[in-house]
Design an enzyme around this catalytic site. Sequence first.
Site, PDB file in Angstrom:
ATOM      1  N   SER A 180       0.885  -1.248   0.014  1.00 36.83           N
ATOM      2  CA  SER A 180      -0.065  -0.104   0.121  1.00 36.83           C
ATOM      3  C   SER A 180       0.882   1.250  -0.072  1.00 36.83           C
ATOM      4  CB  SER A 180      -0.855  -0.004   0.998  1.00 36.83           C
ATOM      5  OG  SER A 180      -0.282  -0.055   2.421  1.00 36.83           O
ATOM      6  N   ARG A 240      14.281 -11.451   4.537  1.00 42.27           N
ATOM      7  CA  ARG A 240      14.364 -12.769   4.906  1.00 42.27           C
ATOM      8  C   ARG A 240      14.773 -13.546   3.861  1.00 42.27           C
ATOM      9  NH1 ARG A 240      13.643 -12.171   9.449  1.00 42.27           N
ATOM     10  NH2 ARG A 240      12.162 -12.753  10.892  1.00 42.27           N
ATOM     11  N   GLU A 269      19.059 -20.522   5.703  1.00 41.97           N
ATOM     12  CA  GLU A 269      19.922 -20.344   6.545  1.00 41.97           C
ATOM     13  C   GLU A 269      19.872 -21.198   8.027  1.00 41.97           C
ATOM     14  OE1 GLU A 269      18.792 -16.063   6.819  1.00 41.97           O
ATOM     15  OE2 GLU A 269      18.309 -16.718   9.162  1.00 41.97           O
ATOM     16  N   HIS A 287      22.655 -12.908   9.616  1.00 44.05           N
ATOM     17  CA  HIS A 287      21.446 -12.205  10.206  1.00 44.05           C
ATOM     18  C   HIS A 287      21.666 -11.702  11.522  1.00 44.05           C
ATOM     19  CE1 HIS A 287      16.931 -13.439  10.194  1.00 44.05           C
ATOM     20  NE2 HIS A 287      17.136 -12.251  10.866  1.00 44.05           N
ATOM     21  N   ILE A 288      22.278 -10.542  11.462  1.00 43.42           N
ATOM     22  CA  ILE A 288      22.630  -9.647  12.552  1.00 43.42           C
ATOM     23  C   ILE A 288      22.263  -8.376  12.423  1.00 43.42           C
ATOM     24  CG2 ILE A 288      24.675 -11.043  13.277  1.00 43.42           C
ATOM     25  CD1 ILE A 288      26.417  -8.949  12.007  1.00 43.42           C
TER      26      ILE A 288
HETATM   27  C1  8YV Z   1      15.910 -11.767  14.833  1.00 35.46           C
HETATM   28  C2  8YV Z   1      14.818 -10.578  12.702  1.00 35.46           C
HETATM   29  O1  8YV Z   1      17.240 -11.496  15.347  1.00 35.46           O
HETATM   30  O2  8YV Z   1      13.386  -9.595  14.015  1.00 35.46           O
HETATM   31  C3  8YV Z   1      13.415 -10.197  12.869  1.00 35.46           C
HETATM   32  O3  8YV Z   1      12.589 -10.409  12.109  1.00 35.46           O
HETATM   33  O4  8YV Z   1      14.931 -11.015  11.637  1.00 35.46           O
HETATM   34  C4  8YV Z   1      15.983 -10.571  13.537  1.00 35.46           C
HETATM   35  O5  8YV Z   1      15.940  -9.348  14.293  1.00 35.46           O
HETATM   36  C5  8YV Z   1      15.655 -12.870  14.264  1.00 35.46           C
HETATM   37  O6  8YV Z   1      14.431 -13.283  13.606  1.00 35.46           O
HETATM   38  C6  8YV Z   1      15.747 -13.985  15.457  1.00 35.46           C
HETATM   39  O7  8YV Z   1      14.303 -14.264  15.947  1.00 35.46           O
END
Ligand code: 8YV
Length: 338
Positions: A180, A240, A269, A287-288
């Site tokens: 949107s 993602r 991952e 994923h940090i």
């Molecule tokens: C998390 C993330 O560290 O918040 C989210 O959606 O991708 C990250 O901040 C990860 O998902 C672990 O739960």
Amino acid sequence: MRRAPVLVARAVFPEVVARLSQHFDVESNPEDRIFDKPTLSARLAGKAGAFTTGSERIDAEVLDAHPQLRVVANMAVGYNNFDIPACTARGVLATNTPDVLTETTADFGFALMMAAARRMAESEHFLRRGEWTKWAYDMFTGSDVHGATLGILGMGRIGQGIARRGALGFGMKVIYHNRSRLTPDQEAPVGARYVDKATLLGEADHLVLVLPYSAASHHTIGAAELALMKPTATLTNVARGGIVDDAALAVALRERRIAAAALDVFEGEPRVHPELLTVPNVVLTPHIASATVATRRKMAELAADNLIAALTGGTPPTPINPEVLRDGRLPPPRTGRG
Ligand code: 8YV
């Protein structure tokens, strides 16, 4: 009164586990084992609530095996590991941790985009390999960030945070595509221009993906979309894994159909597509994006706030499916759910 049994499925700050233990009979996982599906199910036996992260899948099968489960509190803003319709149909509250990680994740997304544009990882690897023997006019020339066109796919809170950094800090032109359109009040401060997806792909100098993952967003960026991008463009994914077709991206990077990429998230991952590990023009991080000490604490505390409120008659602060609440509270358990 017997305290409700709760599972903390992953290792988390001991203070947060201690706080949960003041309210609940807690089973924790300090050794931080990753539970496969049968193990997670075994650990959920008899539990009223679960503190989860993105690695625990809560679906209809798990919920049906544990009809006593009333709340699942994810320590993440994303919740594609939850089947929300299945939770809602069974009256199970699902919660996430929005807002507390917005600015931290936007910082990291912007940093990754800059790293790709200015070839930071690639040049650092060159230096570490001992290959730096002389200056050269064209050594690791990248593309400018300031004044360039920033394309954002998924203009939620984090996308808007990245847009602010680009527009206000670096004089970037911001274009975006989203399910949107933002309101004029939201677009104006960053001069954001809403465009269709093909225009976004074709005009962005630096494209950043910040959209949630779902079946509908699977492989939003594949070979066909990469082919629409400029050969000088960069692609950054802090959303993602699965939103990008990693195999197609590796080919596009190797063949220099786009200049560079930066990825914090991957399909399947923590495994990473082997081709991505060998192409030079990609920055890879594990994923940090939300990983600062302060933000991870806030995320853990917020997940705990949700769990405590849900199971002690309070109002959970950040429900995903508030329709299971009655007057803001989780109704008492029903028996015989299945
Ligand atoms: C998390 C993330 O560290 O918040 C989210 O959606 O991708 C990250 O901040 C990860 O998902 C672990 O739960």
